[in-house]
Design a protein around this motif. Structure first.
Motif, PDB file in Angstrom:
ATOM      1  N   GLU A  22      44.234  36.098  50.851  1.00 36.80           N
ATOM      2  CA  GLU A  22      43.354  36.365  52.327  1.00 36.80           C
ATOM      3  C   GLU A  22      42.252  36.159  52.354  1.00 36.80           C
ATOM      4  O   GLU A  22      41.659  35.384  52.809  1.00 36.80           O
ATOM      5  CB  GLU A  22      44.283  36.574  53.381  1.00 36.80           C
ATOM      6  CG  GLU A  22      45.915  36.163  53.645  1.00 36.80           C
ATOM      7  CD  GLU A  22      46.091  37.735  54.571  1.00 36.80           C
ATOM      8  OE1 GLU A  22      45.588  38.492  54.846  1.00 36.80           O
ATOM      9  OE2 GLU A  22      47.204  37.520  55.036  1.00 36.80           O
ATOM     10  N   LEU A  23      41.305  36.529  51.118  1.00 33.81           N
ATOM     11  CA  LEU A  23      40.261  36.453  51.077  1.00 33.81           C
ATOM     12  C   LEU A  23      39.054  36.304  49.554  1.00 33.81           C
ATOM     13  O   LEU A  23      38.199  35.931  50.609  1.00 33.81           O
ATOM     14  CB  LEU A  23      39.937  38.072  50.694  1.00 33.81           C
ATOM     15  CG  LEU A  23      39.779  40.085  51.535  1.00 33.81           C
ATOM     16  CD1 LEU A  23      39.916  40.897  50.677  1.00 33.81           C
ATOM     17  CD2 LEU A  23      39.234  39.094  52.260  1.00 33.81           C
ATOM     18  N   HIS A  24      40.079  34.909  49.233  1.00 34.74           N
ATOM     19  CA  HIS A  24      40.046  34.449  48.407  1.00 34.74           C
ATOM     20  C   HIS A  24      40.482  32.645  48.386  1.00 34.74           C
ATOM     21  O   HIS A  24      41.362  32.769  49.351  1.00 34.74           O
ATOM     22  CB  HIS A  24      39.678  34.467  46.988  1.00 34.74           C
ATOM     23  CG  HIS A  24      39.285  36.051  46.466  1.00 34.74           C
ATOM     24  ND1 HIS A  24      40.279  37.152  47.420  1.00 34.74           N
ATOM     25  CD2 HIS A  24      38.257  36.271  45.698  1.00 34.74           C
ATOM     26  CE1 HIS A  24      39.413  38.023  47.034  1.00 34.74           C
ATOM     27  NE2 HIS A  24      38.230  37.767  45.927  1.00 34.74           N
ATOM     28  N   SER A  25      39.627  31.601  48.177  1.00 36.50           N
ATOM     29  CA  SER A  25      40.274  30.448  48.590  1.00 36.50           C
ATOM     30  C   SER A  25      40.876  30.457  48.313  1.00 36.50           C
ATOM     31  O   SER A  25      41.255  30.467  46.418  1.00 36.50           O
ATOM     32  CB  SER A  25      38.697  29.228  48.176  1.00 36.50           C
ATOM     33  OG  SER A  25      37.739  29.809  49.094  1.00 36.50           O
ATOM     34  N   HIS A  26      41.924  28.826  48.529  1.00 38.02           N
ATOM     35  CA  HIS A  26      42.984  29.208  48.156  1.00 38.02           C
ATOM     36  C   HIS A  26      42.622  28.084  47.063  1.00 38.02           C
ATOM     37  O   HIS A  26      42.156  27.653  47.327  1.00 38.02           O
ATOM     38  CB  HIS A  26      43.733  27.848  49.732  1.00 38.02           C
ATOM     39  CG  HIS A  26      44.200  28.688  50.492  1.00 38.02           C
ATOM     40  ND1 HIS A  26      44.875  29.702  51.025  1.00 38.02           N
ATOM     41  CD2 HIS A  26      43.857  28.676  51.816  1.00 38.02           C
ATOM     42  CE1 HIS A  26      45.224  30.278  51.389  1.00 38.02           C
ATOM     43  NE2 HIS A  26      43.911  29.732  52.579  1.00 38.02           N
ATOM     44  N   LEU A  27      43.382  28.558  45.955  1.00 36.92           N
ATOM     45  CA  LEU A  27      43.767  28.030  44.568  1.00 36.92           C
ATOM     46  C   LEU A  27      44.549  26.803  44.541  1.00 36.92           C
ATOM     47  O   LEU A  27      45.697  26.799  44.895  1.00 36.92           O
ATOM     48  CB  LEU A  27      44.553  28.764  43.575  1.00 36.92           C
ATOM     49  CG  LEU A  27      44.499  28.374  42.011  1.00 36.92           C
ATOM     50  CD1 LEU A  27      42.844  28.469  41.736  1.00 36.92           C
ATOM     51  CD2 LEU A  27      44.903  29.179  41.822  1.00 36.92           C
ATOM     52  N   PRO A  28      43.909  25.293  44.316  1.00 34.22           N
ATOM     53  CA  PRO A  28      44.698  24.004  44.639  1.00 34.22           C
ATOM     54  C   PRO A  28      45.934  24.094  43.951  1.00 34.22           C
ATOM     55  O   PRO A  28      46.438  24.996  42.506  1.00 34.22           O
ATOM     56  CB  PRO A  28      43.922  23.199  44.061  1.00 34.22           C
ATOM     57  CG  PRO A  28      42.257  23.661  44.139  1.00 34.22           C
ATOM     58  CD  PRO A  28      42.293  25.309  44.239  1.00 34.22           C
ATOM     59  N   TRP A  45      37.610  26.232  36.762  1.00 34.82           N
ATOM     60  CA  TRP A  45      37.791  25.701  38.200  1.00 34.82           C
ATOM     61  C   TRP A  45      38.590  26.848  38.746  1.00 34.82           C
ATOM     62  O   TRP A  45      38.016  27.814  40.069  1.00 34.82           O
ATOM     63  CB  TRP A  45      37.764  24.155  38.065  1.00 34.82           C
ATOM     64  CG  TRP A  45      37.276  23.135  38.336  1.00 34.82           C
ATOM     65  CD1 TRP A  45      36.712  22.128  37.824  1.00 34.82           C
ATOM     66  CD2 TRP A  45      36.344  23.449  39.959  1.00 34.82           C
ATOM     67  NE1 TRP A  45      35.904  21.736  38.716  1.00 34.82           N
ATOM     68  CE2 TRP A  45      35.748  22.141  39.354  1.00 34.82           C
ATOM     69  CE3 TRP A  45      36.218  24.358  41.127  1.00 34.82           C
ATOM     70  CZ2 TRP A  45      34.616  21.479  40.222  1.00 34.82           C
ATOM     71  CZ3 TRP A  45      34.998  23.055  42.133  1.00 34.82           C
ATOM     72  CH2 TRP A  45      34.200  22.973  41.882  1.00 34.82           C
ATOM     73  N   ARG A  46      39.286  27.440  38.176  1.00 33.06           N
ATOM     74  CA  ARG A  46      40.225  28.147  38.669  1.00 33.06           C
ATOM     75  C   ARG A  46      39.959  30.127  38.889  1.00 33.06           C
ATOM     76  O   ARG A  46      40.182  30.150  39.958  1.00 33.06           O
ATOM     77  CB  ARG A  46      41.571  28.621  37.690  1.00 33.06           C
ATOM     78  CG  ARG A  46      42.461  29.436  37.646  1.00 33.06           C
ATOM     79  CD  ARG A  46      43.016  29.578  37.262  1.00 33.06           C
ATOM     80  NE  ARG A  46      43.442  28.165  35.533  1.00 33.06           N
ATOM     81  CZ  ARG A  46      44.439  27.795  36.074  1.00 33.06           C
ATOM     82  NH1 ARG A  46      45.660  27.644  36.974  1.00 33.06           N
ATOM     83  NH2 ARG A  46      44.950  26.545  34.993  1.00 33.06           N
ATOM     84  N   ARG A  47      38.812  29.926  38.040  1.00 31.12           N
ATOM     85  CA  ARG A  47      38.060  31.284  38.257  1.00 31.12           C
ATOM     86  C   ARG A  47      37.561  31.312  38.915  1.00 31.12           C
ATOM     87  O   ARG A  47      36.966  31.671  40.309  1.00 31.12           O
ATOM     88  CB  ARG A  47      37.381  31.276  36.816  1.00 31.12           C
ATOM     89  CG  ARG A  47      37.892  31.923  35.844  1.00 31.12           C
ATOM     90  CD  ARG A  47      37.113  32.673  34.665  1.00 31.12           C
ATOM     91  NE  ARG A  47      36.088  31.909  34.186  1.00 31.12           N
ATOM     92  CZ  ARG A  47      36.172  30.788  33.063  1.00 31.12           C
ATOM     93  NH1 ARG A  47      37.620  30.888  32.485  1.00 31.12           N
ATOM     94  NH2 ARG A  47      35.363  29.901  32.936  1.00 31.12           N
ATOM     95  N   ALA A  48      36.783  30.030  39.466  1.00 33.12           N
ATOM     96  CA  ALA A  48      35.540  29.444  40.164  1.00 33.12           C
ATOM     97  C   ALA A  48      36.366  29.915  41.944  1.00 33.12           C
ATOM     98  O   ALA A  48      35.988  30.488  43.277  1.00 33.12           O
ATOM     99  CB  ALA A  48      34.670  28.270  40.733  1.00 33.12           C
ATOM    100  N   TYR A  49      37.457  29.693  42.072  1.00 29.21           N
ATOM    101  CA  TYR A  49      38.244  29.614  43.771  1.00 29.21           C
ATOM    102  C   TYR A  49      38.433  30.681  42.714  1.00 29.21           C
ATOM    103  O   TYR A  49      38.530  31.536  44.237  1.00 29.21           O
ATOM    104  CB  TYR A  49      39.769  28.675  43.047  1.00 29.21           C
ATOM    105  CG  TYR A  49      39.772  27.154  43.732  1.00 29.21           C
ATOM    106  CD1 TYR A  49      39.869  27.476  44.621  1.00 29.21           C
ATOM    107  CD2 TYR A  49      39.231  26.271  42.736  1.00 29.21           C
ATOM    108  CE1 TYR A  49      39.531  26.012  45.597  1.00 29.21           C
ATOM    109  CE2 TYR A  49      39.079  25.023  43.484  1.00 29.21           C
ATOM    110  CZ  TYR A  49      38.844  25.345  44.775  1.00 29.21           C
ATOM    111  OH  TYR A  49      38.406  23.478  44.854  1.00 29.21           O
TER     112      TYR A  49
END
Lengths: 120, 215
Positions: free
Chosen positions: B15-21, A100-104
């Motif tokens: 900014e370009l990538h989804s915010h990591l939870p 999941w980390r890599r996917a994000y």
């Protein structure tokens, strides 16, 4: 696996303007436990005993008496019980966490985040 | 590359990538993935629970039941006898069969609810408990020093009022039914429901204020 952002679930609120859950994952982890209990996958008594013991242990270790400590304990106990019952082995959870980390990291902002091979 | 440039690149990357939870949210996501893949959890069931919780669950449910109890003697008897059935009769859209029992304040008795072990609470009906209900301090002191705890909530019990502390468990959870405030004889059920607070249903507040529009 994608869910609405917290703002879209206005109703995760306690009423009278008070937020029931400080963070979306708090609501989700409660939902997971409630569903597992309702489906008979988790025994409510065992859950309650394990959560109580973990909260006591963290309090004895000097963890702050806060919502953050509570939900951290809640998730840790859930992981332990599910690992112990072989419903979700911890090695598998670790592997999926990294995926999941890599996917994000690999997903442009605004796009739905999916694991490789997942359609939704 | 200067440190200024590398900061800029890092910012752009974020900014370009989804915010990591946050880490626990990520772990929960992974846990759900594993459970769903192994057939032990339905994602739809989790989403349905969240949707139902969003739309149907909260302290307003208890408030409606209490307002009905204040106005209908038959309903009071039903609520005392079989609390889940009383909830189901008035609120058919709310989860049924939750192990809940109503306990009634009287002029000489005050009820206070706690879960000394962890945090058992009828959240499927009344919504999530407040943060202080889950705190170690409240759980430890509510039984040992209920009057002291109540005083910290601004609730000072007069002489002659006994406190009963109810320890919630996974098998049995409680809701306090406060006394109907004086001066509300001509109020509608909706207005009455507007007076009932979550803390009154836990018992840390005893007297409700009959000020119209307070809800």
């Amino acid at each position: 696996m994608s869910r609405p952002e917290p703002s879209a679930r206005a109703a995760l609120r306690q009423g009278r303007g008070e937020t029931a859950f400080a963070e979306q994952w708090h609501a989700e982890v409660v939902a997971v436990v409630e569903v597992l209990v309702a489906d008979g996958r988790l025994d409510p008594g065992a859950w309650s005993q394990a959560l109580g013991a973990e909260l006591e242990r963290r309090a004895a270790d000097g963890a702050p008496d806060s919502d953050a400590t509570y939900y951290a304990a809640f998730l840790a106990v859930l992981e332990q019980l599910l690992d112990g019952q072989d419903l979700a082995p911890s090695a598998e959870v670790e592997r999926r966490t990294e995926e999941w980390r890599r996917a994000y990291h690999a997903t442009p902002h605004g796009q739905p985040v999916r694991l490789a091979g997942q359609n939704d | 590359m200067s440190s200024h440039d590398s900061d800029k690149v890092a910012r752009l990357h974020r900014e370009l990538h989804s915010h990591l939870p946050a880490e626990p949210a990520l772990r929960l996501k992974a846990l759900e993935t594993v459970l769903v893949e192994r057939g032990f959890l339905s994602q739809d069931a989790v989403d349905s629970w969240l949707d139902a919780y969003s739309e149907n669950v909260g302290p307003m449910n208890g408030a409606r039941v209490i307002a009905r109890a204040w106005t209908d003697p038959d309903f009071v008897a039903r609520l005392a006898e079989d609390t889940p059935a009383a909830f189901a009769a008035l609120l058919p859209h709310v989860e049924k069969g939750y192990p809940i029992k109503a306990v009634f304040n009287t002029p000489t008795t005050h009820n206070l609810v706690v879960c000394t072990l962890c945090s058992c609470y009828p959240l499927g009906i009344l919504g999530m408990s407040p943060a202080w209900y889950k705190s170690t301090a409240y759980r430890a002191r509510a039984v040992r020093d209920p009057r002291g705890v109540l005083a910290e909530f601004g609730t000072h019990l007069p002489e002659g009022v006994d406190v009963r502390v109810w320890d919630s468990t996974s098998d049995r959870r409680y809701m306090v039914v406060p006394e109907r405030p004086a001066g509300t004889g001509d109020w509608s059920e909706t207005e009455l429901a507007g007076l009932v607070t979550r803390n009154a249903m836990i018992g840390t507040v005893r007297d409700l204020t009959p000020a119209r529009g307070a809800a």
